[in-house]
Scaffold this motif. Structure first.
Motif, PDB file in Angstrom:
ATOM      1  N   VAL A 242       0.829  -1.214   0.000  1.00 30.11           N
ATOM      2  CA  VAL A 242       0.000   0.000   0.000  1.00 30.11           C
ATOM      3  C   VAL A 242       0.861   1.261   0.000  1.00 30.11           C
ATOM      4  O   VAL A 242       0.475   2.281  -0.583  1.00 30.11           O
ATOM      5  N   THR A 243       2.030   1.205   0.624  1.00 30.75           N
ATOM      6  CA  THR A 243       2.885   2.394   0.619  1.00 30.75           C
ATOM      7  C   THR A 243       3.616   2.554  -0.712  1.00 30.75           C
ATOM      8  O   THR A 243       3.930   3.677  -1.121  1.00 30.75           O
ATOM      9  N   GLU A 244       3.891   1.461  -1.379  1.00 29.21           N
ATOM     10  CA  GLU A 244       4.465   1.576  -2.721  1.00 29.21           C
ATOM     11  C   GLU A 244       3.441   2.135  -3.700  1.00 29.21           C
ATOM     12  O   GLU A 244       3.780   2.864  -4.630  1.00 29.21           O
ATOM     13  N   ARG A 245       2.170   1.806  -3.464  1.00 30.44           N
ATOM     14  CA  ARG A 245       1.120   2.291  -4.366  1.00 30.44           C
ATOM     15  C   ARG A 245       0.784   3.759  -4.097  1.00 30.44           C
ATOM     16  O   ARG A 245       0.611   4.551  -5.033  1.00 30.44           O
ATOM     17  N   TRP A 246       0.665   4.148  -2.830  1.00 29.69           N
ATOM     18  CA  TRP A 246       0.203   5.500  -2.501  1.00 29.69           C
ATOM     19  C   TRP A 246       1.234   6.356  -1.775  1.00 29.69           C
ATOM     20  O   TRP A 246       0.918   7.429  -1.300  1.00 29.69           O
ATOM     21  N   GLY A 247       2.454   5.881  -1.689  1.00 35.29           N
ATOM     22  CA  GLY A 247       3.520   6.666  -1.085  1.00 35.29           C
ATOM     23  C   GLY A 247       3.695   6.399   0.397  1.00 35.29           C
ATOM     24  O   GLY A 247       2.720   6.166   1.118  1.00 35.29           O
ATOM     25  N   THR A 248       4.934   6.441   0.848  1.00 34.00           N
ATOM     26  CA  THR A 248       5.240   6.244   2.268  1.00 34.00           C
ATOM     27  C   THR A 248       5.305   7.580   2.976  1.00 34.00           C
ATOM     28  O   THR A 248       6.110   8.445   2.588  1.00 34.00           O
ATOM     29  N   PRO A 249       4.469   7.801   3.992  1.00 29.91           N
ATOM     30  CA  PRO A 249       4.542   9.067   4.737  1.00 29.91           C
ATOM     31  C   PRO A 249       5.940   9.283   5.304  1.00 29.91           C
ATOM     32  O   PRO A 249       6.635   8.337   5.693  1.00 29.91           O
ATOM     33  N   ALA A 250       6.363  10.541   5.362  1.00 29.12           N
ATOM     34  CA  ALA A 250       7.745  10.881   5.709  1.00 29.12           C
ATOM     35  C   ALA A 250       8.183  10.337   7.061  1.00 29.12           C
ATOM     36  O   ALA A 250       9.323   9.901   7.218  1.00 29.12           O
ATOM     37  N   ASP A 251       7.296  10.366   8.056  1.00 25.58           N
ATOM     38  CA  ASP A 251       7.714   9.957   9.400  1.00 25.58           C
ATOM     39  C   ASP A 251       7.247   8.550   9.772  1.00 25.58           C
ATOM     40  O   ASP A 251       7.186   8.200  10.955  1.00 25.58           O
ATOM     41  N   ILE A 252       6.893   7.748   8.777  1.00 20.05           N
ATOM     42  CA  ILE A 252       6.531   6.352   9.027  1.00 20.05           C
ATOM     43  C   ILE A 252       7.685   5.475   8.557  1.00 20.05           C
ATOM     44  O   ILE A 252       8.035   5.451   7.375  1.00 20.05           O
ATOM     45  N   LYS A 253       8.298   4.756   9.483  1.00 22.17           N
ATOM     46  CA  LYS A 253       9.439   3.914   9.164  1.00 22.17           C
ATOM     47  C   LYS A 253       9.125   2.463   9.521  1.00 22.17           C
ATOM     48  O   LYS A 253       8.743   2.156  10.651  1.00 22.17           O
ATOM     49  N   LEU A 254       9.264   1.593   8.533  1.00 14.79           N
ATOM     50  CA  LEU A 254       9.060   0.168   8.758  1.00 14.79           C
ATOM     51  C   LEU A 254      10.419  -0.475   9.001  1.00 14.79           C
ATOM     52  O   LEU A 254      11.319  -0.386   8.151  1.00 14.79           O
ATOM     53  N   VAL A 255      10.584  -1.085  10.156  1.00 13.74           N
ATOM     54  CA  VAL A 255      11.856  -1.693  10.516  1.00 13.74           C
ATOM     55  C   VAL A 255      12.175  -2.836   9.561  1.00 13.74           C
ATOM     56  O   VAL A 255      11.327  -3.685   9.278  1.00 13.74           O
ATOM     57  N   THR A 256      13.394  -2.862   9.060  1.00  7.27           N
ATOM     58  CA  THR A 256      13.817  -3.905   8.134  1.00  7.27           C
ATOM     59  C   THR A 256      13.879  -5.249   8.840  1.00  7.27           C
ATOM     60  O   THR A 256      14.338  -5.354   9.977  1.00  7.27           O
ATOM     61  N   ARG A 257      13.381  -6.282   8.139  1.00  7.91           N
ATOM     62  CA  ARG A 257      13.396  -7.622   8.707  1.00  7.91           C
ATOM     63  C   ARG A 257      14.088  -8.586   7.754  1.00  7.91           C
ATOM     64  O   ARG A 257      13.822  -8.584   6.560  1.00  7.91           O
ATOM     65  N   LYS A 258      14.986  -9.392   8.284  1.00 11.95           N
ATOM     66  CA  LYS A 258      15.623 -10.427   7.480  1.00 11.95           C
ATOM     67  C   LYS A 258      14.990 -11.790   7.739  1.00 11.95           C
ATOM     68  O   LYS A 258      14.979 -12.656   6.869  1.00 11.95           O
ATOM     69  N   ASN A 259      14.485 -12.000   8.952  1.00  8.95           N
ATOM     70  CA  ASN A 259      13.856 -13.262   9.314  1.00  8.95           C
ATOM     71  C   ASN A 259      12.613 -13.008  10.158  1.00  8.95           C
ATOM     72  O   ASN A 259      12.568 -12.031  10.901  1.00  8.95           O
ATOM     73  N   PRO A 260      11.600 -13.877  10.078  1.00 15.21           N
ATOM     74  CA  PRO A 260      11.487 -14.994   9.135  1.00 15.21           C
ATOM     75  C   PRO A 260      11.200 -14.514   7.721  1.00 15.21           C
ATOM     76  O   PRO A 260      10.713 -13.403   7.526  1.00 15.21           O
ATOM     77  N   ILE A 261      11.466 -15.359   6.715  1.00  7.25           N
ATOM     78  CA  ILE A 261      11.299 -14.937   5.324  1.00  7.25           C
ATOM     79  C   ILE A 261       9.906 -15.257   4.793  1.00  7.25           C
ATOM     80  O   ILE A 261       9.523 -14.773   3.727  1.00  7.25           O
TER      81      ILE A 261
END
Length: 401
Positions: free
Chosen positions: A327-346
Protein backbone atom coordinates in the motif's frame (compact mmCIF):
# COMPACT_ATOMS: atom_id res chain seq x y z
CA UNK A 1 7.40 -45.13 -15.22
CA UNK A 2 6.02 -47.06 -12.25
CA UNK A 3 7.88 -44.72 -9.91
CA UNK A 4 6.28 -41.71 -11.62
CA UNK A 5 2.82 -43.27 -11.29
CA UNK A 6 3.47 -43.91 -7.60
CA UNK A 7 4.47 -40.26 -7.10
CA UNK A 8 1.27 -39.12 -8.81
CA UNK A 9 -0.78 -41.51 -6.71
CA UNK A 10 0.91 -40.18 -3.58
CA UNK A 11 -0.07 -36.62 -4.50
CA UNK A 12 -3.70 -37.65 -5.04
CA UNK A 13 -3.72 -39.52 -1.73
CA UNK A 14 -2.37 -36.41 -0.03
CA UNK A 15 -5.14 -34.20 -1.33
CA UNK A 16 -7.76 -36.76 -0.34
CA UNK A 17 -6.25 -37.23 3.13
CA UNK A 18 -6.05 -33.50 3.84
CA UNK A 19 -9.60 -32.93 2.60
CA UNK A 20 -10.81 -35.65 4.97
CA UNK A 21 -8.64 -34.54 7.90
CA UNK A 22 -9.76 -30.91 7.77
CA UNK A 23 -13.38 -31.54 8.83
CA UNK A 24 -12.30 -34.25 11.27
CA UNK A 25 -10.04 -31.95 13.26
CA UNK A 26 -12.34 -28.97 12.79
CA UNK A 27 -9.54 -26.81 11.43
CA UNK A 28 -7.99 -26.18 8.04
CA UNK A 29 -4.59 -24.77 7.20
CA UNK A 30 -4.79 -21.06 6.43
CA UNK A 31 -2.34 -19.45 4.09
CA UNK A 32 -1.03 -15.97 4.56
CA UNK A 33 0.17 -14.03 7.60
CA UNK A 34 -0.72 -14.74 11.22
CA UNK A 35 -0.59 -12.36 14.17
CA UNK A 36 3.15 -12.84 14.63
CA UNK A 37 3.65 -11.44 11.12
CA UNK A 38 1.71 -8.19 11.59
CA UNK A 39 3.89 -5.09 11.57
CA UNK A 40 1.36 -2.29 11.10
CA UNK A 41 -2.21 -1.15 10.57
CA UNK A 42 -4.45 0.16 7.81
CA UNK A 43 -7.08 2.77 8.70
CA UNK A 44 -9.99 3.11 6.22
CA UNK A 45 -12.07 6.27 6.68
CA UNK A 46 -13.98 9.07 4.96
CA UNK A 47 -13.50 12.75 5.71
CA UNK A 48 -16.79 14.62 5.97
CA UNK A 49 -20.21 15.64 4.67
CA UNK A 50 -19.03 17.49 1.57
CA UNK A 51 -19.53 15.35 -1.53
CA UNK A 52 -15.81 15.47 -2.29
CA UNK A 53 -15.10 14.09 1.20
CA UNK A 54 -17.54 11.18 0.96
CA UNK A 55 -14.89 8.82 -0.38
CA UNK A 56 -12.64 6.04 0.91
CA UNK A 57 -9.26 7.17 2.23
CA UNK A 58 -6.44 5.08 3.72
CA UNK A 59 -3.88 5.78 6.43
CA UNK A 60 -1.16 3.59 7.94
CA UNK A 61 0.53 3.12 11.30
CA UNK A 62 3.34 0.93 12.61
CA UNK A 63 2.39 1.11 16.29
CA UNK A 64 -1.41 1.57 16.38
CA UNK A 65 -1.06 5.09 17.79
CA UNK A 66 0.61 7.21 15.10
CA UNK A 67 -1.37 7.35 11.85
CA UNK A 68 -0.41 9.07 8.63
CA UNK A 69 -2.63 9.47 5.58
CA UNK A 70 -1.74 7.80 2.31
CA UNK A 71 -2.12 9.45 -1.08
CA UNK A 72 -1.90 12.92 0.51
CA UNK A 73 -5.24 12.29 2.25
CA UNK A 74 -6.98 11.94 -1.11
CA UNK A 75 -9.39 9.11 -2.01
CA UNK A 76 -7.98 5.73 -2.97
CA UNK A 77 -11.24 4.81 -4.75
CA UNK A 78 -13.44 6.97 -6.98
CA UNK A 79 -16.88 7.20 -5.34
CA UNK A 80 -18.53 8.05 -8.66
CA UNK A 81 -17.38 4.76 -10.16
CA UNK A 82 -18.47 2.48 -7.33
CA UNK A 83 -21.67 4.10 -6.02
CA UNK A 84 -25.11 5.06 -7.30
CA UNK A 85 -25.31 8.29 -5.30
CA UNK A 86 -21.87 9.67 -6.08
CA UNK A 87 -20.70 9.37 -2.47
CA UNK A 88 -19.70 6.67 0.04
CA UNK A 89 -19.44 6.74 3.81
CA UNK A 90 -18.57 4.54 6.81
CA UNK A 91 -15.92 2.23 5.25
CA UNK A 92 -15.55 -1.03 7.14
CA UNK A 93 -12.62 -3.25 6.16
CA UNK A 94 -12.06 -6.87 7.18
CA UNK A 95 -9.26 -9.39 6.72
CA UNK A 96 -10.58 -12.65 5.28
CA UNK A 97 -10.37 -16.01 7.01
CA UNK A 98 -8.30 -17.42 4.14
CA UNK A 99 -5.46 -15.03 5.00
CA UNK A 100 -5.30 -13.57 1.51
CA UNK A 101 -8.63 -11.80 0.87
CA UNK A 102 -9.98 -8.47 2.10
CA UNK A 103 -13.58 -7.34 2.34
CA UNK A 104 -14.90 -3.80 2.52
CA UNK A 105 -18.47 -2.53 2.78
CA UNK A 106 -19.67 1.06 2.36
CA UNK A 107 -22.80 3.14 2.77
CA UNK A 108 -23.88 4.24 -0.72
CA UNK A 109 -24.88 7.77 0.23
CA UNK A 110 -24.15 11.44 0.00
CA UNK A 111 -25.51 13.52 2.87
CA UNK A 112 -26.27 16.40 0.50
CA UNK A 113 -29.36 14.47 -0.60
CA UNK A 114 -30.65 14.05 2.96
CA UNK A 115 -30.27 11.53 5.77
CA UNK A 116 -33.21 9.46 4.51
CA UNK A 117 -32.06 9.39 0.89
CA UNK A 118 -30.16 6.12 0.51
CA UNK A 119 -31.32 2.54 0.01
CA UNK A 120 -28.09 0.80 -0.94
CA UNK A 121 -24.73 -0.48 0.26
CA UNK A 122 -21.58 -1.43 -1.63
CA UNK A 123 -19.70 -4.73 -1.28
CA UNK A 124 -16.02 -4.81 -2.29
CA UNK A 125 -13.42 -7.58 -2.34
CA UNK A 126 -9.67 -7.49 -2.98
CA UNK A 127 -6.67 -9.77 -2.75
CA UNK A 128 -4.09 -6.98 -2.55
CA UNK A 129 -5.80 -3.95 -0.89
CA UNK A 130 -5.23 -1.97 -4.08
CA UNK A 131 -7.53 -3.43 -6.72
CA UNK A 132 -11.15 -3.83 -5.62
CA UNK A 133 -14.14 -5.46 -7.30
CA UNK A 134 -17.42 -3.90 -6.25
CA UNK A 135 -21.16 -4.60 -6.32
CA UNK A 136 -24.01 -2.30 -5.33
CA UNK A 137 -26.86 -3.89 -3.36
CA UNK A 138 -30.03 -1.81 -3.33
CA UNK A 139 -32.02 -3.35 -0.48
CA UNK A 140 -35.32 -1.86 -1.61
CA UNK A 141 -34.94 -3.25 -5.13
CA UNK A 142 -33.27 -6.53 -4.16
CA UNK A 143 -35.69 -7.70 -1.47
CA UNK A 144 -39.48 -7.54 -1.33
CA UNK A 145 -41.31 -5.87 1.55
CA UNK A 146 -39.07 -2.82 1.76
CA UNK A 147 -41.35 -0.29 0.11
CA UNK A 148 -41.27 1.95 3.22
CA UNK A 149 -37.48 1.72 3.60
CA UNK A 150 -35.96 5.11 4.41
CA UNK A 151 -32.26 4.45 4.88
CA UNK A 152 -29.50 1.84 4.88
CA UNK A 153 -26.60 2.84 7.12
CA UNK A 154 -23.10 1.75 8.11
CA UNK A 155 -22.78 -1.85 6.85
CA UNK A 156 -20.08 -4.06 8.35
CA UNK A 157 -18.87 -7.62 7.82
CA UNK A 158 -17.88 -10.43 10.15
CA UNK A 159 -17.09 -14.08 9.55
CA UNK A 160 -19.65 -16.37 11.17
CA UNK A 161 -17.83 -19.62 12.07
CA UNK A 162 -21.14 -21.35 12.82
CA UNK A 163 -22.05 -21.39 9.12
CA UNK A 164 -18.70 -20.67 7.48
CA UNK A 165 -19.93 -17.53 5.74
CA UNK A 166 -19.45 -13.79 5.85
CA UNK A 167 -22.28 -11.93 7.52
CA UNK A 168 -23.06 -8.38 6.46
CA UNK A 169 -24.96 -6.35 9.05
CA UNK A 170 -26.27 -2.80 8.97
CA UNK A 171 -29.03 -0.58 10.34
CA UNK A 172 -32.27 0.14 8.49
CA UNK A 173 -35.25 2.36 9.18
CA UNK A 174 -38.71 1.72 7.74
CA UNK A 175 -41.35 4.46 7.80
CA UNK A 176 -41.71 5.96 11.26
CA UNK A 177 -40.22 2.93 12.98
CA UNK A 178 -36.88 2.77 14.82
CA UNK A 179 -33.50 2.07 13.25
CA UNK A 180 -32.85 -1.65 13.66
CA UNK A 181 -29.69 -3.67 12.98
CA UNK A 182 -30.27 -6.36 10.34
CA UNK A 183 -28.06 -9.03 8.80
CA UNK A 184 -27.77 -11.21 5.71
CA UNK A 185 -25.11 -13.61 4.48
CA UNK A 186 -23.01 -12.73 1.44
CA UNK A 187 -22.40 -15.18 -1.37
CA UNK A 188 -19.02 -16.78 -1.85
CA UNK A 189 -17.91 -14.19 -4.40
CA UNK A 190 -18.99 -11.34 -2.11
CA UNK A 191 -21.02 -9.83 -4.92
CA UNK A 192 -24.52 -10.24 -3.47
CA UNK A 193 -26.53 -11.05 -0.37
CA UNK A 194 -27.82 -14.60 -0.66
CA UNK A 195 -30.28 -14.51 2.24
CA UNK A 196 -33.17 -12.23 3.13
CA UNK A 197 -32.36 -9.49 5.68
CA UNK A 198 -33.31 -10.53 9.21
CA UNK A 199 -33.16 -8.69 12.52
CA UNK A 200 -29.77 -9.16 14.18
CA UNK A 201 -30.25 -6.90 17.19
CA UNK A 202 -32.73 -4.51 18.72
CA UNK A 203 -32.52 -3.17 22.29
CA UNK A 204 -35.11 -4.55 24.68
CA UNK A 205 -36.58 -1.06 25.03
CA UNK A 206 -37.43 -1.04 21.32
CA UNK A 207 -35.54 2.19 20.65
CA UNK A 208 -33.28 2.90 17.68
CA UNK A 209 -29.76 1.51 17.35
CA UNK A 210 -27.21 2.21 14.62
CA UNK A 211 -23.50 1.82 13.85
CA UNK A 212 -23.16 -1.77 15.05
CA UNK A 213 -19.55 -3.00 15.30
CA UNK A 214 -18.81 -6.63 16.25
CA UNK A 215 -15.54 -8.22 17.32
CA UNK A 216 -14.94 -11.88 18.20
CA UNK A 217 -12.99 -12.32 21.44
CA UNK A 218 -12.43 -15.85 22.71
CA UNK A 219 -15.59 -17.17 21.09
CA UNK A 220 -17.83 -14.37 22.33
CA UNK A 221 -19.15 -11.68 20.02
CA UNK A 222 -19.01 -8.15 21.43
CA UNK A 223 -21.22 -5.66 19.61
CA UNK A 224 -20.75 -1.95 20.23
CA UNK A 225 -23.62 0.15 18.93
CA UNK A 226 -24.97 3.66 19.15
CA UNK A 227 -28.29 4.31 20.84
CA UNK A 228 -30.62 6.86 19.27
CA UNK A 229 -33.35 8.76 21.11
CA UNK A 230 -32.73 7.20 24.52
CA UNK A 231 -29.58 8.61 26.00
CA UNK A 232 -27.44 8.76 22.90
CA UNK A 233 -24.12 6.97 23.29
CA UNK A 234 -22.20 3.74 22.71
CA UNK A 235 -23.45 0.62 24.42
CA UNK A 236 -22.36 -3.01 24.40
CA UNK A 237 -24.20 -6.31 23.90
CA UNK A 238 -22.63 -9.79 24.00
CA UNK A 239 -23.58 -13.20 22.60
CA UNK A 240 -21.96 -16.55 21.83
CA UNK A 241 -24.08 -17.05 18.71
CA UNK A 242 -24.55 -14.27 16.19
CA UNK A 243 -28.00 -15.23 14.95
CA UNK A 244 -29.45 -16.60 18.20
CA UNK A 245 -31.14 -13.30 19.15
CA UNK A 246 -29.72 -13.92 22.63
CA UNK A 247 -27.77 -10.73 23.12
CA UNK A 248 -26.95 -9.76 26.71
CA UNK A 249 -27.14 -5.99 26.95
CA UNK A 250 -24.47 -4.52 29.21
CA UNK A 251 -25.15 -1.62 31.57
CA UNK A 252 -23.82 1.87 31.04
CA UNK A 253 -22.17 3.62 28.13
CA UNK A 254 -18.70 2.90 26.81
CA UNK A 255 -17.71 6.31 25.40
CA UNK A 256 -15.43 8.29 27.70
CA UNK A 257 -16.84 11.73 26.91
CA UNK A 258 -20.04 13.68 27.46
CA UNK A 259 -19.98 14.93 23.88
CA UNK A 260 -22.13 13.33 21.20
CA UNK A 261 -20.46 10.36 19.49
CA UNK A 262 -21.09 7.86 16.71
CA UNK A 263 -19.37 5.38 14.42
CA UNK A 264 -17.47 3.26 16.95
CA UNK A 265 -14.95 0.65 15.85
CA UNK A 266 -12.81 -1.79 17.84
CA UNK A 267 -9.52 -3.41 16.87
CA UNK A 268 -6.88 -5.47 18.66
CA UNK A 269 -3.30 -4.23 18.94
CA UNK A 270 -0.77 -6.53 17.30
CA UNK A 271 1.01 -9.03 19.56
CA UNK A 272 -0.89 -7.65 22.55
CA UNK A 273 -3.89 -8.36 24.78
CA UNK A 274 -5.07 -4.74 24.45
CA UNK A 275 -7.95 -3.46 22.36
CA UNK A 276 -8.69 0.04 21.15
CA UNK A 277 -12.20 1.45 20.89
CA UNK A 278 -12.35 4.52 18.69
CA UNK A 279 -15.32 6.70 17.80
CA UNK A 280 -16.25 9.89 16.05
CA UNK A 281 -16.89 12.87 18.34
CA UNK A 282 -18.65 14.47 15.40
CA UNK A 283 -19.81 17.65 17.10
CA UNK A 284 -16.21 18.55 17.96
CA UNK A 285 -14.63 17.39 14.72
CA UNK A 286 -12.33 14.87 16.40
CA UNK A 287 -11.81 11.18 17.05
CA UNK A 288 -11.37 9.68 20.50
CA UNK A 289 -9.30 6.57 21.23
CA UNK A 290 -9.80 4.42 24.34
CA UNK A 291 -7.92 1.31 25.46
CA UNK A 292 -9.09 -1.85 27.23
CA UNK A 293 -8.05 -5.42 27.92
CA UNK A 294 -11.53 -6.76 28.71
CA UNK A 295 -13.71 -4.72 26.28
CA UNK A 296 -15.65 -3.47 29.29
CA UNK A 297 -13.53 -0.87 31.05
CA UNK A 298 -11.88 1.76 28.87
CA UNK A 299 -9.42 4.57 29.46
CA UNK A 300 -8.82 7.53 27.14
CA UNK A 301 -5.46 7.49 25.34
CA UNK A 302 -5.91 10.54 23.12
CA UNK A 303 -2.60 11.94 24.37
CA UNK A 304 -0.84 8.90 22.85
CA UNK A 305 -2.52 9.15 19.44
CA UNK A 306 -1.30 11.27 16.54
CA UNK A 307 -3.01 11.73 13.13
CA UNK A 308 -2.31 14.13 10.28
CA UNK A 309 -5.91 13.93 9.02
CA UNK A 310 -9.44 14.24 10.46
CA UNK A 311 -11.32 10.98 9.94
CA UNK A 312 -15.00 10.26 10.14
CA UNK A 313 -16.53 6.81 10.79
CA UNK A 314 -13.82 4.29 9.84
CA UNK A 315 -12.16 0.99 10.75
CA UNK A 316 -8.69 -0.52 11.20
CA UNK A 317 -7.09 -3.87 10.30
CA UNK A 318 -3.58 -5.25 10.90
CA UNK A 319 -1.07 -5.43 8.06
CA UNK A 320 1.76 -7.83 7.34
CA UNK A 321 5.10 -6.55 6.09
CA UNK A 322 4.32 -7.35 2.44
CA UNK A 323 0.87 -5.74 2.70
CA UNK A 324 2.32 -2.63 4.33
CA UNK A 325 4.91 -2.35 1.59
CA UNK A 326 2.26 -2.86 -1.10
CA UNK A 327 0.00 0.00 0.00
CA UNK A 328 2.89 2.39 0.62
CA UNK A 329 4.47 1.58 -2.72
CA UNK A 330 1.12 2.29 -4.37
CA UNK A 331 0.20 5.50 -2.50
CA UNK A 332 3.52 6.67 -1.08
CA UNK A 333 5.24 6.24 2.27
CA UNK A 334 4.54 9.07 4.74
CA UNK A 335 7.74 10.88 5.71
CA UNK A 336 7.71 9.96 9.40
CA UNK A 337 6.53 6.35 9.03
CA UNK A 338 9.44 3.91 9.16
CA UNK A 339 9.06 0.17 8.76
CA UNK A 340 11.86 -1.69 10.52
CA UNK A 341 13.82 -3.90 8.13
CA UNK A 342 13.40 -7.62 8.71
CA UNK A 343 15.62 -10.43 7.48
CA UNK A 344 13.86 -13.26 9.31
CA UNK A 345 11.49 -14.99 9.13
CA UNK A 346 11.30 -14.94 5.32
CA UNK A 347 7.78 -16.44 5.08
CA UNK A 348 4.55 -15.49 6.81
CA UNK A 349 2.74 -18.32 8.61
CA UNK A 350 3.89 -21.39 10.58
CA UNK A 351 6.28 -23.95 9.09
CA UNK A 352 8.99 -26.42 10.14
CA UNK A 353 12.01 -28.33 8.76
CA UNK A 354 12.73 -26.13 5.70
CA UNK A 355 15.00 -27.14 2.87
CA UNK A 356 16.11 -25.41 -0.35
CA UNK A 357 16.64 -26.69 -3.88
CA UNK A 358 17.61 -25.13 -7.20
CA UNK A 359 15.76 -25.86 -10.45
CA UNK A 360 17.87 -25.95 -13.59
CA UNK A 361 14.66 -25.74 -15.58
CA UNK A 362 13.25 -22.54 -14.04
CA UNK A 363 16.59 -21.10 -12.88
CA UNK A 364 15.02 -20.36 -9.49
CA UNK A 365 15.59 -21.43 -5.90
CA UNK A 366 12.74 -23.13 -4.08
CA UNK A 367 12.13 -23.53 -0.37
CA UNK A 368 9.96 -26.31 1.01
CA UNK A 369 8.87 -27.13 4.54
CA UNK A 370 6.32 -28.85 6.73
CA UNK A 371 3.01 -27.04 6.97
CA UNK A 372 1.92 -26.76 10.59
CA UNK A 373 -1.43 -26.01 12.15
CA UNK A 374 -0.48 -25.02 15.68
CA UNK A 375 -4.03 -24.01 16.60
CA UNK A 376 -5.03 -27.66 16.95
CA UNK A 377 -1.66 -29.19 17.78
CA UNK A 378 -1.50 -31.09 14.49
CA UNK A 379 1.32 -31.24 11.96
CA UNK A 380 0.08 -31.93 8.44
CA UNK A 381 2.81 -34.05 6.87
CA UNK A 382 3.01 -32.04 3.69
CA UNK A 383 5.75 -30.17 1.93
CA UNK A 384 5.30 -27.13 -0.20
CA UNK A 385 7.60 -26.11 -3.00
CA UNK A 386 7.65 -22.31 -3.05
CA UNK A 387 9.76 -20.04 -5.23
CA UNK A 388 12.35 -18.47 -2.98
CA UNK A 389 12.64 -15.66 -5.52
CA UNK A 390 9.11 -14.75 -6.56
CA UNK A 391 7.06 -11.58 -6.85
CA UNK A 392 3.69 -13.10 -6.00
CA UNK A 393 4.74 -15.86 -3.60
CA UNK A 394 2.08 -18.27 -4.92
CA UNK A 395 2.23 -21.98 -4.08
CA UNK A 396 3.51 -24.05 -6.99
CA UNK A 397 3.42 -27.73 -6.00
CA UNK A 398 1.85 -29.68 -3.15
CA UNK A 399 3.79 -32.87 -2.36
CA UNK A 400 3.54 -35.82 0.00
CA UNK A 401 6.78 -36.96 1.56
Amino acid sequence: MNKRKWQLASILITFFTVSMMGPAIGQEYKSGPTEKDFVGYLFAYFKGNAVADESVCFAVSTDGYTYRALNNNQPVLDSKLISTTGGVRDPHILRGEDGKSFYMVLTDMTSSKGWDSNRAMILLKSDDLIHWKHSVINIQDRFKGNESLKRVWAPQTIYDPAVGKYMVYWSMKHGDGPDIIYYAYANREFTDLETEPKVLFMPKNGKSCIDGDIINKNGLFYMFYKTEGHGNGIKLAITDSLTSSKWIEQPGYKQQTRDAVEGSSVFKLNQSDRYILMYDVYGKGKYQFCESVDLDRFKVIDHEVSMDFHPRHGSIIPLSRSEFKAVTERWGTPADIKLVTRKNPILDGFYADPDVLYSNKTKKYYIYQLVMDLTVGVVLILRLFLPLISKNGKMRVLFWI
